[in-house]
Design an enzyme around this catalytic site. Structure first.
Site, PDB file in Angstrom:
ATOM      1  N   GLU A  30      46.193  31.229  38.283  1.00 48.74           N
ATOM      2  CA  GLU A  30      45.830  29.836  37.983  1.00 48.74           C
ATOM      3  C   GLU A  30      44.901  29.766  36.766  1.00 48.74           C
ATOM      4  O   GLU A  30      44.782  28.723  36.135  1.00 48.74           O
ATOM      5  CB  GLU A  30      45.136  29.196  39.184  1.00 48.74           C
ATOM      6  CG  GLU A  30      43.804  29.863  39.539  1.00 48.74           C
ATOM      7  CD  GLU A  30      43.052  29.222  40.708  1.00 48.74           C
ATOM      8  OE1 GLU A  30      43.576  28.277  41.305  1.00 48.74           O
ATOM      9  OE2 GLU A  30      41.938  29.687  40.998  1.00 48.74           O
ATOM     10  N   ASN A  67      29.468  35.027  43.342  1.00 49.76           N
ATOM     11  CA  ASN A  67      28.510  35.129  42.239  1.00 49.76           C
ATOM     12  C   ASN A  67      27.593  33.914  42.151  1.00 49.76           C
ATOM     13  O   ASN A  67      26.423  34.032  41.824  1.00 49.76           O
ATOM     14  CB  ASN A  67      29.246  35.346  40.912  1.00 49.76           C
ATOM     15  CG  ASN A  67      30.240  34.227  40.613  1.00 49.76           C
ATOM     16  OD1 ASN A  67      31.123  33.941  41.427  1.00 49.76           O
ATOM     17  ND2 ASN A  67      30.106  33.586  39.463  1.00 49.76           N
ATOM     18  N   TYR A 125      45.571  27.199  50.050  1.00 50.78           N
ATOM     19  CA  TYR A 125      44.417  27.692  50.770  1.00 50.78           C
ATOM     20  C   TYR A 125      44.769  28.748  51.807  1.00 50.78           C
ATOM     21  O   TYR A 125      43.882  29.452  52.307  1.00 50.78           O
ATOM     22  CB  TYR A 125      43.665  26.518  51.394  1.00 50.78           C
ATOM     23  CG  TYR A 125      42.897  25.748  50.352  1.00 50.78           C
ATOM     24  CD1 TYR A 125      43.090  26.006  48.991  1.00 50.78           C
ATOM     25  CD2 TYR A 125      41.965  24.792  50.687  1.00 50.78           C
ATOM     26  CE1 TYR A 125      42.390  25.326  48.020  1.00 50.78           C
ATOM     27  CE2 TYR A 125      41.252  24.100  49.720  1.00 50.78           C
ATOM     28  CZ  TYR A 125      41.472  24.370  48.386  1.00 50.78           C
ATOM     29  OH  TYR A 125      40.762  23.705  47.421  1.00 50.78           O
ATOM     30  N   ASP A 173      38.332  36.374  45.187  1.00 46.95           N
ATOM     31  CA  ASP A 173      38.638  36.584  43.763  1.00 46.95           C
ATOM     32  C   ASP A 173      38.335  38.001  43.296  1.00 46.95           C
ATOM     33  O   ASP A 173      38.804  38.418  42.244  1.00 46.95           O
ATOM     34  CB  ASP A 173      37.846  35.591  42.907  1.00 46.95           C
ATOM     35  CG  ASP A 173      38.280  34.162  43.140  1.00 46.95           C
ATOM     36  OD1 ASP A 173      39.430  33.965  43.576  1.00 46.95           O
ATOM     37  OD2 ASP A 173      37.468  33.251  42.898  1.00 46.95           O
ATOM     38  N   GLY A 231      33.823  29.346  48.685  1.00 46.72           N
ATOM     39  CA  GLY A 231      35.112  29.341  49.389  1.00 46.72           C
ATOM     40  C   GLY A 231      35.117  30.339  50.520  1.00 46.72           C
ATOM     41  O   GLY A 231      34.702  31.484  50.333  1.00 46.72           O
ATOM     42  N   THR A 245      34.214  37.309  48.359  1.00 51.68           N
ATOM     43  CA  THR A 245      35.048  36.444  47.524  1.00 51.68           C
ATOM     44  C   THR A 245      36.467  36.978  47.502  1.00 51.68           C
ATOM     45  O   THR A 245      36.672  38.181  47.339  1.00 51.68           O
ATOM     46  CB  THR A 245      34.537  36.318  46.069  1.00 51.68           C
ATOM     47  OG1 THR A 245      35.564  35.678  45.298  1.00 51.68           O
ATOM     48  CG2 THR A 245      34.250  37.659  45.431  1.00 51.68           C
ATOM     49  N   GLY A 275      42.380  32.512  41.507  1.00 53.60           N
ATOM     50  CA  GLY A 275      41.568  33.449  40.731  1.00 53.60           C
ATOM     51  C   GLY A 275      41.227  32.816  39.401  1.00 53.60           C
ATOM     52  O   GLY A 275      41.913  33.004  38.421  1.00 53.60           O
ATOM     53  N   ARG A 276      40.160  32.064  39.408  1.00 55.28           N
ATOM     54  CA  ARG A 276      39.784  31.256  38.252  1.00 55.28           C
ATOM     55  C   ARG A 276      39.429  32.115  37.041  1.00 55.28           C
ATOM     56  O   ARG A 276      39.819  31.842  35.928  1.00 55.28           O
ATOM     57  CB  ARG A 276      38.580  30.418  38.668  1.00 55.28           C
ATOM     58  CG  ARG A 276      38.072  29.435  37.664  1.00 55.28           C
ATOM     59  CD  ARG A 276      36.848  28.763  38.232  1.00 55.28           C
ATOM     60  NE  ARG A 276      37.185  27.864  39.325  1.00 55.28           N
ATOM     61  CZ  ARG A 276      36.657  27.917  40.540  1.00 55.28           C
ATOM     62  NH1 ARG A 276      35.769  28.842  40.841  1.00 55.28           N
ATOM     63  NH2 ARG A 276      37.016  27.051  41.463  1.00 55.28           N
TER      64      ARG A 276
END
Lengths: 398, 398
Positions: free
Chosen positions: B239, B110, B294, B140, B15, B138, B183-184
């Protein structure tokens, strides 16, 4: 008429905008000068605060605080979505009598103009001396008469910036991107996405407005064509799109007291259209749907300079019309006197011309069923202001 | 080792972020100085572009273009989500051989570090002379070892600004507002919403992170308590929230080649939680759910100055480590050397320490099941930079 006797009340109503406090401060500034003997009160939560006699004294605020508030999004006096009954309007007049209020400014959209209109008719019928002005604001830009509404330029700027971001994001990781944009009755805000087109292949590639019937089948084939041609497709879709029969594609059961259906704050339309694309074009297609949220009207730092200064000027103009004694009631319209260079003047218009009904986009601003016309770009560009440019590597044909 | 022989390739992966092009330009700048005899190539769409031999010559770009690209969000070289197979890694080495490439920079998270690690192991086994650096990015912030990741500060800034907007918006029209944040695997980005707390009663009032089990029942009672107390409630919800068993509250079937489930670009989680609130607390409660889209990683103009300059510096550091001949491979970590005043240095770390696994938030940064700890605020504030202040009318106790 002449000079005002008694006090002044200001209320804010409906969905807030980036610049609704500019109008508030514009009224306060002009009122303190034009009616030095009057108290300038703010009603908390609009007409609800009037009914509950919840007022704050705006004349006591420092210039510094007022300026800081003017630059803060949201409604500093808090807002309300409430259509008062006839009895409530009578009650409001009693409250005005009790607090010696003879001038009321209501900052809001078409519903708030309707409230102002009702209150005004009642005051006239009762022979109560009330100067009453509606001060326009709405991110939807769907007020009648005025060239555009304070609040629109900044929300349009947020939308254009979001699509600028999507252009680089979706070019990085190609796929279909659906963006659902606010605007229950009119496509003005969705249409502003067009300003994100900087390079030949930039999106939005498809723009769907509530002014044109929406067919899911045709939408799927439109997307397939763009995806085939460019390898990606960015769509701007109004939350208010409707089918041939006029039924909303996304619908929910919740309505407010003006009968408006809740559309925002739910991902239903985007998710439904994403599913239709996957069903029609295959599960492997990367489809993402974002429903633009309340950031459209409140994200800090994106106020368009033109919008901010016009919102302030509209507040000042309302106070000047009301307090000079030239007119007893009305709303303010922005008249565009020139587009290059851009210039406007402010005009008083009758409340009934602004109340209740909304204004869809004019036909000549729309192209076909999925685009806007060049005339719309000319219309919207000065309201939004300069946008950053998405730079690309020059050696990118490789 | 000493000076580099042959050419250099740079790729971008995963991303995009607001500042991923700062790292790209940082590498290019430093490489042009440190390896004047080498061509500096960009691979289109990351490892995919290597496999397909799609390169652009970055050495031909003007300083002006590079600077403009550095300030544009999105991946200028385009990106990819692809975990190459062993065969593809072998093929990549063949391509490098053919184009005389002996230095590869891979900007990513990662997963991209894992790709770099695989490629490096293969190069070592094959005795192919390849300097290979992973350059972290990232939104995240879930990379191991580094204090924080380039890209995070700017995305965190977007999140904080959105919540600042919601604070004035929801104060204007009270109700419950749910914001679903990206943020998975980790709550870093969701947690950054805390920076929107400026006044005592500001939101986010509740913060739900994937690091703590999420119970819909407890969530409903948390919201009821805040709503009762303040008349409004703003929630930040990752999320990636999961129940006690580790199952995602919002789930979809779509995964990428790294096995990551699609969470973004769908309003499902927000809508599900909004329904649960209405079911539990009554249909009359005004509940709105926005799923931040996004824009979190691409909205123009919100890059944090610290993040932008660190992303550039991380790119330069990678190029300097690789081209000085001091180290053959690695990733770059940011080490925070002081918090007041904020300062950092850049360190080389082993690829395997960054590859594949992600880093959740540390326990001492989290408070209870629905808040962050003061230590987190200290951690995140310098990364995000100064925020605008939401001004209020002073006479507001009325």
């Amino acid at each position: 008429m002449g000079g005002l006797r008694g006090n002044i009340v200001i209320g804010q109503s409906g969905g807030p905008t980036h610049v609704i406090n500019q109008s508030l401060v514009g009224i306060v500034e002009a009122a303190l000068v034009a009616a030095p003997g009057s108290r300038v009160l703010g009603a908390l939560h609009g007409i609800k605060g009037v009914l509950e006699e919840r007022f704050v004294d705006l004349g006591r605020e420092s210039r510094e605080t007022l300026e800081a508030v003017a630059q803060t999004p949201g409604a500093a006096l808090r807002s309300v979505r409430k259509k008062p009954t006839r009895e409530e309007c009578e009650r409001a007049l009693q409250v005005f009598t009790k607090h010696d209020v003879h001038c009321f400014f209501y900052i809001g959209g078409n519903d708030s103009a309707e409230t102002a209109h009702l209150l005004n008719e009642l005051a006239v019928a009762a022979g109560y001396d009330l100067r009453l002005f509606h001060v326009p604001k709405t991110i939807d830009n769907d007020l009648r008469v005025t060239d555009h509404s304070p609040g629109y330029g900044s929300a349009a700027r947020y939308v254009a910036l979001s699509f600028l971001g999507d252009n680089v994001d979706v070019r990085s990781l190609p796929g279909v991107k659906l963006n659902v944009v606010m605007g229950r009755n009119a496509g003005w805000l969705t249409a502003a996405s067009v300003l994100a087109r900087q390079h030949d292949d930039d999106g939005p590639h498809l723009i769907y407005l509530p002014e044109r019937p929406f067919s899911i089948e045709r939408f799927v084939s439109d997307v397939a064509e763009v995806q085939q041609r460019l390898g990606r497709c960015i769509c701007a879709i109004s939350e208010g799109v409707r089918d041939e029969s006029g039924a909303l594609i996304a619908s929910s059961k919740e309505t407010d007291s003006h009968g408006n259906v809740q559309l925002s704050g739910s991902g239903a339309l985007g998710d439904r259209l994403a599913s239709a694309l996957k069903a029609g074009l295959g599960d492997k297609l990367r489809v993402r749907a974002d429903t633009f949220g309340y950031a459209q009207r409140s994200f800090p730092g994106v106020a368009s300079p033109v919008d901010a200064s016009e919102a302030r000027a509209v507040g000042r103009a309302a106070a000047q019309f009301a307090l000079s004694g030239d007119s007893q009631h009305g709303s303010i319209a922005i008249v565009r006197t020139s587009n290059a260079p851009y210039s406007v003047r402010y005009e008083r218009v009758e409340l009934r011309l602004v109340a209740r009904d909304t204004r869809p986009m004019d036909s000549e601003l729309i192209r076909g069923h999925n685009d806007v016309a060049p005339a719309f770009v000319e219309y919207v560009r000065p309201l939004v202001g300069e946008l950053p440019r998405n730079a690309r590597l020059s050696d990118f044909s490789a």
